[in-house]
Design a protein around this motif. Structure first.
Motif, PDB file in Angstrom:
ATOM      1  N   GLU A  19       0.828  -1.205   0.000  1.00  0.00           N
ATOM      2  CA  GLU A  19       0.000   0.000   0.000  1.00  0.00           C
ATOM      3  C   GLU A  19       0.866   1.260   0.000  1.00  0.00           C
ATOM      4  N   VAL A  20       1.939   1.249   0.772  1.00  0.00           N
ATOM      5  CA  VAL A  20       2.853   2.387   0.804  1.00  0.00           C
ATOM      6  C   VAL A  20       3.487   2.592  -0.570  1.00  0.00           C
ATOM      7  N   VAL A  21       3.983   1.525  -1.166  1.00  0.00           N
ATOM      8  CA  VAL A  21       4.613   1.627  -2.486  1.00  0.00           C
ATOM      9  C   VAL A  21       3.589   2.075  -3.536  1.00  0.00           C
ATOM     10  N   ALA A  22       2.350   1.609  -3.443  1.00  0.00           N
ATOM     11  CA  ALA A  22       1.317   2.016  -4.401  1.00  0.00           C
ATOM     12  C   ALA A  22       1.069   3.522  -4.337  1.00  0.00           C
ATOM     13  N   VAL A  23       1.032   4.079  -3.131  1.00  0.00           N
ATOM     14  CA  VAL A  23       0.848   5.524  -2.981  1.00  0.00           C
ATOM     15  C   VAL A  23       2.047   6.270  -3.570  1.00  0.00           C
ATOM     16  N   LEU A  24       3.237   5.790  -3.274  1.00  0.00           N
ATOM     17  CA  LEU A  24       4.433   6.433  -3.833  1.00  0.00           C
ATOM     18  C   LEU A  24       4.423   6.385  -5.359  1.00  0.00           C
ATOM     19  N   ALA A  42      -0.503  12.053   1.591  1.00  0.00           N
ATOM     20  CA  ALA A  42      -1.024  10.849   0.940  1.00  0.00           C
ATOM     21  C   ALA A  42      -0.695   9.592   1.745  1.00  0.00           C
ATOM     22  N   LEU A  43       0.519   9.498   2.270  1.00  0.00           N
ATOM     23  CA  LEU A  43       0.896   8.323   3.059  1.00  0.00           C
ATOM     24  C   LEU A  43       0.112   8.258   4.368  1.00  0.00           C
ATOM     25  N   SER A  44      -0.159   9.399   4.968  1.00  0.00           N
ATOM     26  CA  SER A  44      -0.896   9.400   6.236  1.00  0.00           C
ATOM     27  C   SER A  44      -2.365   9.021   6.048  1.00  0.00           C
ATOM     28  N   GLU A  45      -2.859   9.075   4.823  1.00  0.00           N
ATOM     29  CA  GLU A  45      -4.257   8.711   4.553  1.00  0.00           C
ATOM     30  C   GLU A  45      -4.475   7.209   4.396  1.00  0.00           C
ATOM     31  N   ILE A  46      -3.400   6.419   4.388  1.00  0.00           N
ATOM     32  CA  ILE A  46      -3.542   4.955   4.335  1.00  0.00           C
ATOM     33  C   ILE A  46      -4.159   4.515   5.658  1.00  0.00           C
TER      34      ILE A  46
END
Length: 87
Positions: A30-35, A76-80
């Protein structure tokens, strides 16, 4: 966000993001997808579980171009959903 990254960093540069969230095998993806949505690239995140295994931290270096891009990635990362904090 009113940050002062531009006072301390010279852009473009490599910037390490540390994402702390609940332990879940899918969190790294999920982190990599956001990046990938914001800064496409080839990422090699590292992960470490907390002592009790409740949380995991994921560290990934990203090539950033501006202060605004760093701020957008933090947001964006904090919204996961599983993420508790982004450092």
């Amino acid at each position: 966000m009113k940050t002062r990254f531009d006072e301390f960093l010279e852009f473009p540069c490599r910037f390490p993001f540390k994402v702390v969230g609940y332990t879940d095998p899918a969190l790294i993806d999920e982190v990599v997808a956001v990046l990938q949505q914001h800064v496409p690239g080839d990422y090699s995140p590292t992960s470490k579980d907390s002592g009790k295994g409740t949380y995991q931290s994921i560290t990934v270096d990203v090539n950033v171009e501006s202060k605004e891009q760093v701020e957008k990635l933090y947001q964006a990362l904090s919204e996961i959903e599983k993420v508790r904090m982004v450092l």
